[in-house]
Each structure stands twice: as structure tokens, then as C-alpha cells.
Design an enzyme around this catalytic site. Structure first.
Site, mmCIF file in Angstrom:
data_model
loop_
_atom_site.group_PDB
_atom_site.id
_atom_site.type_symbol
_atom_site.label_atom_id
_atom_site.label_comp_id
_atom_site.label_asym_id
_atom_site.label_seq_id
_atom_site.Cartn_x
_atom_site.Cartn_y
_atom_site.Cartn_z
ATOM 1 N N HIS A 141 1.083 -1.011 -0.029
ATOM 2 C CA HIS A 141 -0.073 0.101 0.166
ATOM 3 C C HIS A 141 0.895 1.435 0.157
ATOM 4 O O HIS A 141 0.616 2.222 -0.976
ATOM 5 C CB HIS A 141 -0.760 -0.035 1.155
ATOM 6 C CG HIS A 141 -1.727 1.240 1.467
ATOM 7 N ND1 HIS A 141 -3.073 1.336 1.038
ATOM 8 C CD2 HIS A 141 -1.378 2.370 1.853
ATOM 9 C CE1 HIS A 141 -3.414 2.396 1.359
ATOM 10 N NE2 HIS A 141 -2.286 3.345 2.029
ATOM 11 N N HIS A 170 -5.028 7.699 -1.806
ATOM 12 C CA HIS A 170 -6.251 6.859 -1.442
ATOM 13 C C HIS A 170 -7.230 6.318 -2.342
ATOM 14 O O HIS A 170 -7.871 7.515 -3.181
ATOM 15 C CB HIS A 170 -6.617 7.307 0.003
ATOM 16 C CG HIS A 170 -5.668 6.784 0.917
ATOM 17 N ND1 HIS A 170 -5.356 7.688 2.228
ATOM 18 C CD2 HIS A 170 -4.764 5.923 0.991
ATOM 19 C CE1 HIS A 170 -4.336 7.046 3.089
ATOM 20 N NE2 HIS A 170 -3.993 6.074 2.203
#
Lengths: 86, 366
Positions: free
Chosen positions: B117, B127
């Protein structure tokens, strides 16, 4: 931070501090937008709260309800959702 | 992506691991980091080379609280890590909060998942609001050996760098669209007044008072459950729901999986030859639960905890018109709703006939 009036929702001081830190860290830069909001609504944190609820597809109440608080407590990445590192 | 589409101008990037967490061996950390970079190199032209000294594009370190970048961590839980968008100096750098417990497994926080991530950020991804994507802000454990980069993340990174030359798994998982007219579902169950509609590794939570449904990863609720299920039903008398996958089934009381589960469906009295349950629905009036598999179905007596005599029977003999197979089923107000592909059949238990044929996605208020 606006909190719903339901009696059964016990938002502790610790919850409030967590929520405030969460919003200030991860909903950066919305103060500018909130500037407009502030004139209209007078509460930048509530504006950030609405942004966070919209980001996570929660009901945008502008209030620290149970669902919102639950999500704030989940482990996550520290990069802002709105706004960016300067 | 970040504002101004921040990205690296060169594709041969370097990284350096400046220090290590005490939670894992150096070799485990090296492996997790390398695997996390491979997630992105497989779908782009980017290459990652490790440096053991000097300054690399992506400097990786473990730190706690205020660790030198004016973005302090917050102690155990909460914020796990962060990374800076592509750029000079601190650009691309990735920091892990060492007040967390990082592991190679499902306990603590899996370093590979967190690193994959964070490297998405270091390469230019912001995001995502897609709860099934890797770039969704909230951590959820995924089995590293079965990890496939979701399509949402592939779209994002390829919008910056284009596709790679050697994607070993071109079939990237997509997050189901609730109003896709061709939507079919895996399972449906009620749970304490809510409805849970399962599809792939997700379920939609539908609460009568909520104005919209909420999409949730199964593993976010029940980490021990598999990533996809076959059938589910609620037995309100015991405040339980039962979840079926292959020959196994679990009993859940809210978030809690009962001890001694999973059990094998043969323990309910099904023959050894039965491999899966396609759908299950409990009828509160009769106290019977109907289990559908292939073109047949069984009736199960919850009180006696055994399959009723005379079963299995053919679905088309007793439920004419709903087709030869059932994907999912649930009951409400005397009707049983059978799902078959992109259709659902509202079946009246009283008059034993189909009252309406609807699109499957109408259960999601589409």
C-alpha cells in the site's frame, strides 16, 4: 465536534480526542474549503467530519456518530485522504 | 493519483532499507519489501533495485512517534505507516510505525500488505474509495500468497506509467458494482434485522434504517472466514447465522465464530458425495431449513437436527419456474426469494407459485 444527541451513544473524551486528531491529520487542507464553511457553519472540524463521512460512503451527518467513530478506530495508513503532505 | 499527477520521471527506481523492525528477521523484512515492490513492477514498466548504502529514490525506515518528518506516528494501532509522493529528497520515502507489530502472517500487521500500500503512495497513488482496492486507507489482512492486485489499483498506477510487459496475473479482481444489471450473487442472509448480500470477497450490509447499502470485505468482519462463500442463512431462534463454503460451514453469533467450527456439512446428515451447498434458507414458520445444491434440494429439521426423509427432491418439482439451480435464497414475510443468475424469483410459500420476477440487483435498491 458535533455529537448526536442519542442518550445511548457514550462518546468519551478519549473518543473526542481520537476523532479530532484523526480529522486534523487525515483531512488536511480542507480548512481552506472550511474557510467558506466556517463563515457559513463556523466549525472546520464538522466540515472535515463531513468530508471523512463522504470519503467512506457513510451517512454524511456532520456528527460523530457510532458508525463514524467505529471507522476512525480501524488501523490505517497515515497518508491524508483529503489534502496532502506539504 | 495525487494532485498534479506526481510521478517518477525515470522508471529504474532504487530503494534502500535503512533500518529494521525487531518484530521480524532481516530476511523476512527483505522478502516482504521485495514482494511489495513486485506488486507494482508486474503491472508497470517500473524496475526496483536495492541499494545497501547512499541515497535511494525510496528510503525505507521504521520509526516511532516524531521520527523526523513532522508527521509523527501515534503509538500502537491507529496509523500504521505513511509514504511521500514521488519527488526529490523525502519524496517516495516510506516510514513504518514501529510501535505496531509487523509480521509475515495474519497476526499483527502483515508487513507485505502495508508496504505494498505505502509503495503505491511512493509511486504516485493517493487513497482510493474502493473498499476492495489495495489503496483503500483502512488495513485489511489478505493472504500474501494469494494476493492479486485489484483492478482499481492497476487502473490508477497504469494511468501514471502505462502497462508492464510481463503481468503474470492479468485477471485482476474487480469490486462488484451493486447496480450492474448482470449482477449475480453468492449468498444472502438476514442478521438481526440487517440483510447481508455476499458477492466474491465482499458483502453488502443493508440496514432498514440506512439510506444506502455499505460494501464490506468479508475478512474485515470475520478474518477466519474464506474470501468467498457459497450459502448463508440465519437461525434467529438461536441468534446464529450459518455460512457455507465447500464442504465446510461455520456458525456465527454476530462477529464471533462459535468454537468447534468449521464443521463438515456431512455432520448435518448430507451424503459424502455432496461437495457444496449452493443456497440455504430457513423457514421460521415450519422450522425447516431448505438446502439447495445442483438441481436438487433438501429439507432439514432444525429441532431434530437432521435431514427430513424423502429428500433430496428436484427443485423444479416443488418450485416450478425458478430454474434448475439456485445461487442464493432468503425468506421474508412469507415469501422466499430465489436468486438465479441476474434474476430473482419472489415465491409465495402459501400459494406455492412465483409472484414476481425481479432483477437480482433490486435487492440492493437498484
Amino acid at each position: 465536534l458535533p455529537v448526536p444527541h442519542e442518550e445511548d451513544l457514550h462518546v468519551t473524551d478519549k473518543d473526542l480526542r481520537l476523532a479530532e486528531s484523526y480529522l486534523r491529520t487525515l483531512y488536511v487542507g480542507s480548512d481552506q474549503h472550511a474557510g467558506i464553511m466556517t463563515k457559513r457553519r463556523g466549525n472546520p472540524l464538522a466540515a472535515k467530519l463531513r468530508e471523512m463521512q463522504a470519503f467512506f460512503d457513510l451517512e454524511v451527518t456532520g456528527k460523530l456518530d457510532e458508525e463514524t467513530l467505529e471507522l476512525m478506530k480501524q488501523p490505517r495508513c497515515g497518508v491524508p485522504d483529503v489534502g496532502e503532505y506539504n | 493519483v495525487f494532485p498534479r499527477n506526481l510521478k517518477w520521471s525515470h522508471y529504474n527506481l532504487t530503494y534502500r532499507i535503512e533500518n529494521y523492525t525487531p518484530d521480524m528477521t532481516h530476511a523476512e523484512v527483505d522478502r516482504a519489501i521485495k514482494k511489495a515492490f513486485r506488486v507494482w513492477s508486474e503491472v508497470t514498466p517500473l524496475n526496483f533495485t536495492r541499494l545497501r548504502s547512499g541515497t535511494a529514490d525510496i528510503m525505507i525506515s521504521f520509526g516511532t512517534r516524531e521520527h523526523g518528518d513532522f508527521y509523527p506516528f501515534d503509538g500502537p494501532e491507529g496509523l500504521l505507516a505513511h509514504a511521500f509522493p514521488p519527488g526529490k529528497r523525502i519524496g517516495g520515502d516510506t516510514h513504518f510505525d514501529d510501535d505496531e507489530t509487523f509480521t509475515s502472517g495474519s497476526n499483527g500487521y502483515n508487513l507485505f500488505i502495508v508496504a505494498a500500500h505505502e509503495f503505491g503512495h511512493a509511486l504516485g497513488l493517493d487513497h482510493s474509495r474502493d473498499p476492495g482496492s489495495l489503496m483503500y486507507p483502512v488495513y485489511s489482512y489478505l493472504e500474501p500468497s494469494k494476493f492479486l492486485l485489484p483492478d482499481d489499483d492497476v487502473q490508477g498506477i497504469q494511468s501514471l506509467y502505462g502497462p508492464g510487459y510481463r503481468d503474470p496475473n492479468p485477471k485482476h479482481p474487480r469490486t462488484p458494482e451493486k447496480c450492474d444489471p448482470e449482477l449475480s450473487i453468492d449468498a444472502v442472509t438476514e442478521l438481526r434485522g440487517e440483510k447481508l448480500i455476499f458477492k466474491d470477497r465482499f458483502f453488502w450490509r443493508q440496514h432498514p434504517q440506512m439510506t444506502d447499502v455499505e460494501l464490506v470485505l468479508i475478512k474485515n468482519f470475520w478474518p477466519e472466514l474464506p474470501n468467498k462463500i457459497d450459502a448463508a442463512y440465519e437461525y434467529p431462534e438461536k441468534d446464529l447465522i450459518f455460512i457455507f463454503r465447500g464442504r465446510k460451514f461455520w456458525a456465527l453469533n454476530g462477529y464471533t465464530i462459535l468454537p468447534d467450527y468449521p464443521k463438515r456439512i456431512q455432520e448435518l446428515g448430507f451424503p459424502k458425495s455432496l461437495k457444496t451447498i449452493d443456497a440455504a434458507v430457513s423457514n421460521r414458520v415450519t422450522g425447516k431449513t431448505l438446502f439447495f445444491t445442483g438441481d436438487k434440494y433438501w429439507s432439514f429439521d432444525e429441532e431434530k437436527q437432521m435431514v427430513d426423509k424423502g429428500y433430496p427432491r428436484l427443485i423444479m418439482d416443488d418450485f416450478p419456474g425458478i430454474g434448475e439451480k439456485v445461487d442464493a435464497a432468503y425468506q421474508r414475510n412469507g415469501y422466499i426469494y430465489f436468486f438465479n443468475g441476474s434474476l430473482q424469483f419472489e415465491y409465495s410459500a402459501w400459494s406455492n407459485k412465483i409472484m414476481r420476477v425481479l432483477r437480482a440487483n433490486s435487492i440492493l435498491w437498484c
